[in-house]
Design a protein around this motif. Structure first.
Motif, mmCIF file in Angstrom:
data_model
loop_
_atom_site.group_PDB
_atom_site.id
_atom_site.type_symbol
_atom_site.label_atom_id
_atom_site.label_comp_id
_atom_site.label_asym_id
_atom_site.label_seq_id
_atom_site.Cartn_x
_atom_site.Cartn_y
_atom_site.Cartn_z
ATOM 1 N N LYS A 140 0.895 -1.233 0.200
ATOM 2 C CA LYS A 140 0.162 0.047 0.032
ATOM 3 C C LYS A 140 1.033 1.272 -0.166
ATOM 4 N N PRO A 141 1.490 1.501 -0.930
ATOM 5 C CA PRO A 141 2.641 2.625 -1.110
ATOM 6 C C PRO A 141 1.799 3.906 -1.280
ATOM 7 N N ASP A 142 2.335 5.066 -0.730
ATOM 8 C CA ASP A 142 2.251 6.342 -1.007
ATOM 9 C C ASP A 142 2.617 7.052 -2.352
ATOM 10 N N PHE A 143 3.676 6.395 -2.691
ATOM 11 C CA PHE A 143 4.483 6.896 -3.925
ATOM 12 C C PHE A 143 5.090 5.376 -4.709
ATOM 13 N N CYS A 144 5.196 5.449 -5.938
ATOM 14 C CA CYS A 144 5.647 4.556 -6.802
ATOM 15 C C CYS A 144 6.835 5.165 -7.707
ATOM 16 N N PHE A 145 7.992 4.523 -7.768
ATOM 17 C CA PHE A 145 8.908 4.691 -8.618
ATOM 18 C C PHE A 145 9.167 3.474 -9.528
ATOM 19 N N ASN A 146 8.759 3.686 -10.876
ATOM 20 C CA ASN A 146 8.631 2.790 -11.803
ATOM 21 C C ASN A 146 10.031 3.109 -12.901
ATOM 22 N N LEU A 147 10.748 2.111 -12.715
ATOM 23 C CA LEU A 147 12.435 2.261 -13.324
ATOM 24 C C LEU A 147 12.561 1.730 -14.580
ATOM 25 N N HIS A 148 12.991 2.175 -15.466
ATOM 26 C CA HIS A 148 13.188 1.857 -16.876
ATOM 27 C C HIS A 148 14.217 2.659 -17.656
ATOM 28 N N ASP A 149 14.641 1.984 -18.654
ATOM 29 C CA ASP A 149 15.681 2.425 -19.552
ATOM 30 C C ASP A 149 14.896 2.793 -20.757
ATOM 31 N N GLN A 150 15.413 3.971 -21.442
ATOM 32 C CA GLN A 150 15.000 4.186 -22.985
ATOM 33 C C GLN A 150 16.025 4.406 -24.164
ATOM 34 N N ARG A 151 15.665 4.237 -25.283
ATOM 35 C CA ARG A 151 16.535 3.860 -26.241
ATOM 36 C C ARG A 151 17.588 5.402 -26.543
ATOM 37 N N THR A 152 18.672 5.091 -27.475
ATOM 38 C CA THR A 152 19.460 6.230 -27.635
ATOM 39 C C THR A 152 18.612 7.104 -28.873
ATOM 40 N N ILE A 153 17.477 6.680 -29.337
ATOM 41 C CA ILE A 153 17.034 7.398 -30.365
ATOM 42 C C ILE A 153 16.260 8.716 -29.661
ATOM 43 N N PHE A 154 16.219 9.027 -28.620
ATOM 44 C CA PHE A 154 15.207 9.981 -27.786
ATOM 45 C C PHE A 154 16.300 11.251 -27.597
ATOM 46 N N GLY A 155 15.821 12.406 -27.967
ATOM 47 C CA GLY A 155 16.287 13.702 -27.544
ATOM 48 C C GLY A 155 15.420 14.596 -26.834
ATOM 49 N N ALA A 156 16.320 15.478 -26.418
ATOM 50 C CA ALA A 156 15.261 16.495 -25.433
ATOM 51 C C ALA A 156 14.723 17.705 -26.389
ATOM 52 N N GLY A 157 13.503 17.100 -26.830
ATOM 53 C CA GLY A 157 13.047 18.056 -27.854
ATOM 54 C C GLY A 157 13.909 18.131 -29.024
ATOM 55 N N SER A 158 13.797 19.300 -29.903
ATOM 56 C CA SER A 158 14.910 19.380 -31.119
ATOM 57 C C SER A 158 16.129 20.034 -30.632
ATOM 58 N N SER A 159 16.485 20.081 -29.405
ATOM 59 C CA SER A 159 17.690 20.821 -29.096
ATOM 60 C C SER A 159 19.083 20.079 -29.667
ATOM 61 N N GLY A 160 19.156 19.026 -30.019
ATOM 62 C CA GLY A 160 20.160 18.456 -30.418
ATOM 63 C C GLY A 160 20.848 17.609 -29.219
ATOM 64 N N LEU A 161 20.439 17.589 -28.008
ATOM 65 C CA LEU A 161 20.838 16.996 -26.839
ATOM 66 C C LEU A 161 20.143 15.932 -26.744
ATOM 67 N N PRO A 162 20.844 14.798 -26.074
ATOM 68 C CA PRO A 162 20.265 13.556 -25.857
ATOM 69 C C PRO A 162 19.129 13.691 -24.535
ATOM 70 N N ALA A 163 18.084 13.052 -24.549
ATOM 71 C CA ALA A 163 17.310 12.871 -23.397
ATOM 72 C C ALA A 163 17.943 11.777 -22.293
ATOM 73 N N THR A 164 18.977 12.416 -21.515
ATOM 74 C CA THR A 164 19.605 11.405 -20.571
ATOM 75 C C THR A 164 18.831 10.961 -19.595
ATOM 76 N N VAL A 165 17.663 11.465 -19.328
ATOM 77 C CA VAL A 165 16.832 11.087 -18.502
ATOM 78 C C VAL A 165 15.309 11.510 -18.714
ATOM 79 N N SER A 166 14.196 11.026 -18.759
ATOM 80 C CA SER A 166 13.158 11.348 -19.085
ATOM 81 C C SER A 166 12.230 10.784 -18.010
ATOM 82 N N PHE A 167 11.226 11.849 -17.623
ATOM 83 C CA PHE A 167 10.119 11.117 -16.675
ATOM 84 C C PHE A 167 8.705 11.395 -17.150
ATOM 85 N N LEU A 168 7.733 10.833 -16.307
ATOM 86 C CA LEU A 168 6.580 11.148 -16.663
ATOM 87 C C LEU A 168 5.551 10.689 -15.408
#
Length: 379
Positions: free
Chosen positions: A145-173
């Motif tokens: 019966k948690p108060d919060f959950c942390f759902n931990l994953h990896d994402q592929r190298t294809i993802f960038g932070a918007g169109s900035s030309g920088l990789p999305a090193t961490v993404s949250f949701l």
């Protein structure tokens, strides 16, 4: 606080690279009071352990996708911290009760696959609960019966932070709980924790934090737990420059775990400004591992100038993980970036199969007859 130095002190050095299996982590369990709560499809044990005696209960799980191991490494680094005499660790176990499932899918981890041994994506099994691993995860959720959950994953190298030309090193949701993606008090709590983590992580990876897509899918575990009334945060460990082993990203996840917990206690999460959450850059598919520009090729009996891209495939060969680069796209590739980019300046492309790049072909070729590329990389 110098989180990088803190990580250096508590890093679990026995865990390295991308292929992390049950065999790698079982010896570490000897340090903790871990319980076997059940078994995978192939009979591998699934471990749970709980630490702390604080009022706020947080449930964390990793590697429900077997080939997503960065957060597992970070979890054990974090566990070393809270198992130490460090004042921060003592504070965390005083304020929180923390429950961990550090490897939900040990069969997939062994085979280095996203799915379990039944070839089922456990993150699409939150309603039917057809798989033993899904059932165990839900059982722990219901009982803890948690108060919060942390759902931990990896994402592929294809993802960038918007169109900035920088990789999305961490993404949250902060996952949605309905098709309309409305924000209720439950989702708002997760949003405000993410806002706090983003603020801290900007010190280490400026411009490289993004938001994952929030389309609602009740079969996904985060959406389902949010629907059940528990604020849930998706962590996606992504790419950092030249970090294909995800060892720097591991440090960033370690920092995010600590920062996330501290923000649960310190931020006015109910009355927070959700606009700060929506201002975080969105995840965007804009990257290849390799991008080659202005290459001269023979195409349809004509010489043309084009671009092409290659991507690593993570292939388990004889029990060893290999990163093998294959050509995946040919053309203008407008708005795309490469983690490795090379401008051929109209040099001619040559290979051993027709002197024209082909999809799904290994990225072994020559430019200008003298510059050789093997597995995507200039020799």
């Amino acid at each position: 606080m110098d989180y990088i130095e803190l990580h250096k002190q508590y890093k679990q050095n026995s865990l390295f690279g991308r292929h992390i299996t049950l065999q790698d982590i079982e010896p570490i369990f000897m340090k903790f009071s871990a319980n076997i709560i059940g078994n995978s499809v192939l009979g591998k044990p699934i471990y749970q352990f709980t630490v702390g005696n604080g009022a706020t209960k947080v449930f964390m799980w990793s590697q429900m996708h077997g080939n997503e191991s960065t957060t597992t490494k970070a979890l054990f680094d974090f566990l070393n911290l809270i198992d130490s005499n460090e004042e921060l660790g003592k504070r965390l176990i005083k304020d929180f009760t923390l429950c961990f499932l550090p490897m939900v899918n040990p069969d997939g981890a062994e085979l280095y696959t996203r799915e379990n041994a039944n070839k089922f994506d456990l993150n699409r099994d939150s309603i039917d609960l057809s798989q033993p691993e899904s059932q165990l995860l839900r059982k722990v959720f219901d009982e803890f019966k948690p108060d919060f959950c942390f759902n931990l994953h990896d994402q592929r190298t294809i993802f960038g932070a918007g169109s900035s030309g920088l990789p999305a090193t961490v993404s949250f949701l902060a996952p949605s709980y309905n098709e309309q993606r409305d924000v209720n008090a439950v989702r708002a709590k997760a949003m405000q924790v993410i806002v706090g983590m983003n603020k801290e992580l900007q010190k280490y990876i400026p411009g490289q934090v993004a938001l994952f897509d929030d389309s609602f899918n009740p079969n996904c575990i985060g959406d389902q737990f949010t629907l059940q009334g528990v604020p849930t945060i998706l962590f996606e460990a992504g790419h950092y420059t030249n970090d294909y082993y995800r060892e720097y990203t591991r440090k960033i996840i370690f920092i995010a775990l600590i920062s996330g917990l501290l923000n649960i206690n310190e931020i006015d999460i109910v009355d927070g400004n959700n606009a700060d959450y929506f201002e975080i850059t969105k995840n965007n598919i804009v990257f290849y591992d390799f991008l080659y520009k202005n290459v001269k090729i023979n195409y349809d009996s004509k010489e043309i100038i084009t671009n092409f891209a290659a991507q690593y495939k993570e292939e388990l060969i004889d029990g060893k993980l290999q990163l093998n680069a294959y050509i995946v796209e040919i053309g203008e590739l407008k708005g795309k970036f490469g983690h490795y980019q090379y401008n051929a300046h109209k040099m001619h492309y040559e290979d051993n199969s027709g002197n024209c790049p082909k999809l799904d072909q290994k990225a072994n070729f020559t430019l200008g007859k003298v510059i050789r590329f093997e597995n995507g990389i200039k020799l």
